[in-house]
Enzyme design. Structure first.
Site, short mmCIF file in Angstrom:
data_model
loop_
_atom_site.label_atom_id
_atom_site.label_comp_id
_atom_site.label_asym_id
_atom_site.label_seq_id
_atom_site.Cartn_x
_atom_site.Cartn_y
_atom_site.Cartn_z
N ARG A 68 14.50 -4.91 -1.00
CA ARG A 68 13.96 -3.53 -0.92
C ARG A 68 14.71 -2.80 0.19
NH1 ARG A 68 7.72 -2.91 0.27
NH2 ARG A 68 7.47 -3.22 -1.96
N ARG A 182 -0.58 -4.01 10.03
CA ARG A 182 -0.47 -3.90 8.58
C ARG A 182 0.68 -2.97 8.26
NH1 ARG A 182 -1.03 -5.54 3.77
NH2 ARG A 182 -3.04 -5.78 2.73
N LYS A 183 0.96 -2.79 6.97
CA LYS A 183 1.99 -1.84 6.56
C LYS A 183 1.63 -0.44 7.03
CE LYS A 183 2.17 -0.49 2.18
NZ LYS A 183 2.04 -0.43 0.69
N GLY A 436 -0.12 -2.30 -11.96
CA GLY A 436 -0.46 -3.58 -12.56
C GLY A 436 -1.65 -4.29 -11.98
N CYS A 441 0.24 0.29 -6.24
CA CYS A 441 1.61 0.71 -5.94
C CYS A 441 2.06 1.85 -6.85
CB CYS A 441 2.57 -0.46 -6.09
SG CYS A 441 2.09 -1.90 -5.11
N GLY A 442 1.54 1.88 -8.08
CA GLY A 442 1.89 2.95 -9.02
C GLY A 442 1.05 4.19 -8.86
#
Ligand code: SRM
Ligand code: SF4
Length: 512
Positions: A68, A182-183, A436, A441-442
């Site tokens: 990534r 965290r992110k 998914g 994420c989408g």
């Protein structure tokens, strides 16, 4: 090296992993890993710490890693695309490339033994993949038409690049910010249409004037997770459009790093700290870290509906245009990278941009070159004028490569959009986002129709299915959609979507 504040709470397993060895430490071991091979690697290094270099172990394709990148504002040059393609072509059909929902690229097929060379080749063309996964700041998003859009308020390109350089030590890795709880997602908008979904970032800057000076209002705490979804809230702060943005980003990251919970991993995003403290105390502590009182927020300027940037649009530079091309679900081949680079060189000034809708934009195309560009064979696949459902379709990776996935997404998303387009006339594009699993994420919550993978029971069998979200609004007055239906089997989805499109989006059945 930054350390978490001493705390009485029980550390989660990723905190223990980071305490054993800092994630970024693998930077100095990559040559060693390449020589011993993935089977011999310590699983903690292989499956987690490599993500600090942007290298992702894929349990679905053991031995084939995903990389990534970080692409600030989604802006790439043709020589960078060519360099990526030159590297990837050795993998033949195993290589593929995805444009992500953070206007970034993920590359697949990578073998561990090639990673040292891969990282060198990235750096040689000014790219980096450092700190793009795990408890790090993700790709920083910005308007994909920054510097081109006549209506923009501020060209954010150099600010976003400077912020990335600061947080990653110019792509080499910055251990000040590699041990967050965290992110952390950051977006900086300079246009009027909230093209970057400010509301779904942990930290977002949106344009606003204070006493005649252009700067940014600050939003904090937006995030999606499998257990909670929260839009960003105003910090009631304004900073001028200069180095103050970097200073304030650092201050917020330091406050988060030193005070955020490192216990239950589902409660470690920034919003949980804001909840615990209340926004006033959070603002006060941030202001102390910033080292100056924060000005109150100014009136918002974002008053446009969000654009998708597809098709031909005049730039603010007279006689030049940007041309948005639809890349179905963001999936590219190595050959596509070469072709996009060639088009950018032949018709433009060698630049390609990526959008959070997983599409590409070719820039600086002279008026006179438009007809020949529009006749290029690649544009039959990457259309500037796609049909209305394909146009608004976005999809996360899904089960082809992601082990969290409950369903296959990308191929299904394309097939369903195309079959419904063949049956229906639609008065306007409808944004359908597939994701998914509940990690989102989408971004199904920003879509007109959001589809979230689920396992559902049908005729006594567990089958792939979705929960359906409706009502997401992007751009001006953005708000998140909500779950409206649960447990729809994917094989029933064409019928359910057809009905939704007719009832809510003005679709009409085609007479054949
Ligand atoms: Fe994501 C984890 C893919 C954008 C929320 N995400 C993952 C992993 C790394 C899981 C894994 O290890 O397999 C996925 C990699 C699959 C693969 O092989 O591609 C993954 N996320 C993606 C991408 C590629 C989706 C896409 O197809 O575009 C996007 C990459 C963005 C980038 O370039 O950095 C991507 N992920 C997002 C977004 C959207 C956004 O940022 O606007 C979100 C929701 C927003 C947010 O984070 O607040 C998102 N991803 C997650 C989460 C849930 C986070 C949480 O706080 O719980 C996970 C799971 C986790 O972190 O534990 C996750
Ligand atoms: Fe994987 Fe789930 Fe993210 Fe899709 S939403 S990429 S399935 S983690």
């Amino acid at each position: 090296m930054a350390q978490a504040t001493a705390t009485t709470e029980k550390l989660n397993k990723f905190e223990k992993l980071k305490l054993e060895k800092d994630g970024l430490a693998v930077r100095d071991q990559i040559q060693h890993f390449a020589s011993i091979g993935w089977e011999a690697m310590d699983p903690g290094d292989r499956e987690h710490r490599l993500k600090w270099l942007g290298i992702f172990w894929r349990p679905v394709t053991p031995g084939r890693f995903m990389a990534r990148l970080r692409i600030p504002s989604g802006i790439l040059q043709s020589q960078q695309l060519n360099a990526l393609a030159n590297f990837l072509q050795r993998y033949g059909d195993q290589a593929s490339i995805d444009i992500t929902t953070r206007q970034n690229l993920q590359l697949r097929g990578l073998l561990l033994e090639d990673t040292p060379e891969f990282l060198e080749r990235l750096h040689a063309v000014g790219l980096t993949s450092v700190q793009s996964g795990m408890d790090n700041v993700r790709n920083i998003t910005g308007s994909p038409v920054a510097g081109l859009d006549a209506a923009e308020l501020f060209d954010t390109r150099s600010l976003i690049q400077a912020l990335q350089d600061d947080l990653t030590a110019a792509g080499q890795g910055n251990s000040e910010f590699t041990n967050l709880p965290r992110k952390f997602n950051i977006a900086i908008e300079g246009g009027r249409d909230n093209s970057i979904h400010a509301e779904i970032n942990d930290l977002a800057f949106t344009p606003a004037y204070q006493d005649g000076t252009l700067g940014f209002n600050v939003w904090v705490g937006g995030f999606f997770s499998s257990t909670r979804v929260a839009p960003a809230i105003p910090l009631n702060a304004w900073v001028p459009a200069d180095h103050s943005v970097i200073r304030l980003s650092r201050a917020i990251l330091e406050v988060f790093r030193d005070n955020g919970s490192r216990g239950n991993r589902q409660k470690t995003r920034l919003m949980w700290l804001i909840d615990e403290w209340g926004i006033e105390r959070f603002r006060q502590v941030v202001s102390e870290a910033y080292g100056a009182p924060l000005a109150a927020a100014a009136p918002e300027l974002m008053d446009w509906e969000k654009r998708d940037f597809l098709g031909v649009h005049p730039q603010k530079q007279a006689g030049l245009n940007f041309v948005g091309l639809h890349v179905p679900v963001g999936r590219l081949t190595t050959e596509d990278l070469y072709e996009l680079a060639r088009l950018a060189d032949t018709y433009g000034q060698g630049e390609v941009r990526l959008t959070v809708e997983q599409n590409v934009i070719l820039t600086h195309i002279p008026d006179a070159q438009l007809p020949t560009l529009l006749a290029e064979p690649l544009l039959t696949r990457f259309s500037p004028q796609p049909a209305p459902l394909s146009r608004g379709t976005v999809s996360c990776t899904g089960s082809q490569y992601c082990n969290f996935a409950l369903i296959e997404t990308k191929q299904r998303a394309i097939a369903i959009a195309q079959s419904l387009e063949a049956e229906l006339d639609l008065p306007r594009p409808v944004r359908i986002h597939w994701t998914g699993c509940p990690n989102s994420c989408g971004q199904p919550q920003v879509a007109d129709i959001g589809l979230m993978g689920a396992k559902v029971r049908k005729d006594g069998q567990m089958v792939e299915g979705v929960d359906i979200f409706l009502g997401g609004k992007v751009g001006y007055d953005a708000h998140l959609g909500e779950k409206a239906m649960t447990g729809v089997a994917c094989e029933d989805l064409p019928d359910v979507l057809r009905q939704l499109l007719i009832e809510r989006f003005g679709a009409q059945a085609r007479s054949h």
